[in-house]
Design a protein around this motif. Structure first.
Motif, short mmCIF file in Angstrom:
data_model
loop_
_atom_site.label_atom_id
_atom_site.label_comp_id
_atom_site.label_asym_id
_atom_site.label_seq_id
_atom_site.Cartn_x
_atom_site.Cartn_y
_atom_site.Cartn_z
N TRP A 99 11.66 -2.75 -11.64
CA TRP A 99 12.36 -2.43 -12.88
C TRP A 99 11.74 -3.17 -14.06
N PHE A 100 11.46 -4.46 -13.86
CA PHE A 100 10.82 -5.24 -14.92
C PHE A 100 9.42 -4.72 -15.21
N HIS A 101 8.71 -4.30 -14.17
CA HIS A 101 7.38 -3.73 -14.37
C HIS A 101 7.48 -2.46 -15.20
N LYS A 103 9.70 -1.82 -17.43
CA LYS A 103 10.08 -2.16 -18.80
C LYS A 103 8.98 -2.90 -19.55
N LEU A 104 8.18 -3.69 -18.85
CA LEU A 104 7.26 -4.59 -19.54
C LEU A 104 5.79 -4.16 -19.52
N MET A 105 5.38 -3.43 -18.53
CA MET A 105 3.95 -3.20 -18.35
C MET A 105 3.51 -1.81 -18.79
N GLU A 106 2.40 -1.41 -18.24
CA GLU A 106 1.70 -0.20 -18.66
C GLU A 106 2.60 1.03 -18.62
N ARG A 107 2.23 1.97 -19.48
CA ARG A 107 3.05 3.17 -19.62
C ARG A 107 2.40 4.40 -18.97
N ARG A 112 4.03 4.04 -13.52
CA ARG A 112 5.46 4.30 -13.69
C ARG A 112 6.03 4.98 -12.45
#
Length: 138
Positions: A99-101, A103-107, A112
């Motif tokens: 979940w944090f990944h 929200k915080l990382m690559e799009r 995703r």
């Protein structure tokens, strides 16, 4: 000697774990006075004494309740640890990092999709582990 040391460590660390949790619960029960009149009334010696002793009674009853739970629930420690692991460790291991990944990382789509799949797997694992933990008790 090792068991005695472990028992002493548990007994002596109880206040360190109990006081913050008790203060959080107390702040929900005994709210701070809001208006100046309420603050003035709360400073009266009788009100201060009443609040102090009601908190003492609350803490004493909470310690006695926890002691009773530990005494009578000692035969279910293994199931309790398994239940806590099912409800707490699965989200910590699978859901929150993904979940944090998200929200915080690559799009980009592959990252995703992988993170979303991990969240879905974690959510699916919780009922599976709950059934395994609670199955023998039912």
């Amino acid at each position: 000697a090792v068991i005695l040391g472990f028992a002493a460590a548990v007994v002596l660390s109880f206040p360190m774990m109990f006081v913050p949790a008790a203060r959080i619960v107390e702040s929900l029960i005994w709210k701070a006075p809001g208006t100046p009149e309420e603050r003035a009334a709360a400073q009266e010696p009788r009100a201060v004494l009443c609040r102090k002793w009601s908190k003492n009674l609350f803490r004493t009853s909470l310690v006695l309740a926890l002691g009773a739970i530990s005494f009578f629930g000692s035969e279910f420690v293994e199931q309790f640890v398994a239940l806590a692991g099912s409800l707490c460790c699965v989200p910590l291991a699978f859901i929150y990092p993904a979940w944090f990944h998200l929200k915080l990382m690559e799009r980009d789509a592959p990252h995703r999709a992988a993170a979303a799949a991990m969240v879905v797997c974690g959510v699916a694992l919780i009922p599976i582990t709950l059934v395994q933990v609670l199955g023998p008790l039912l």
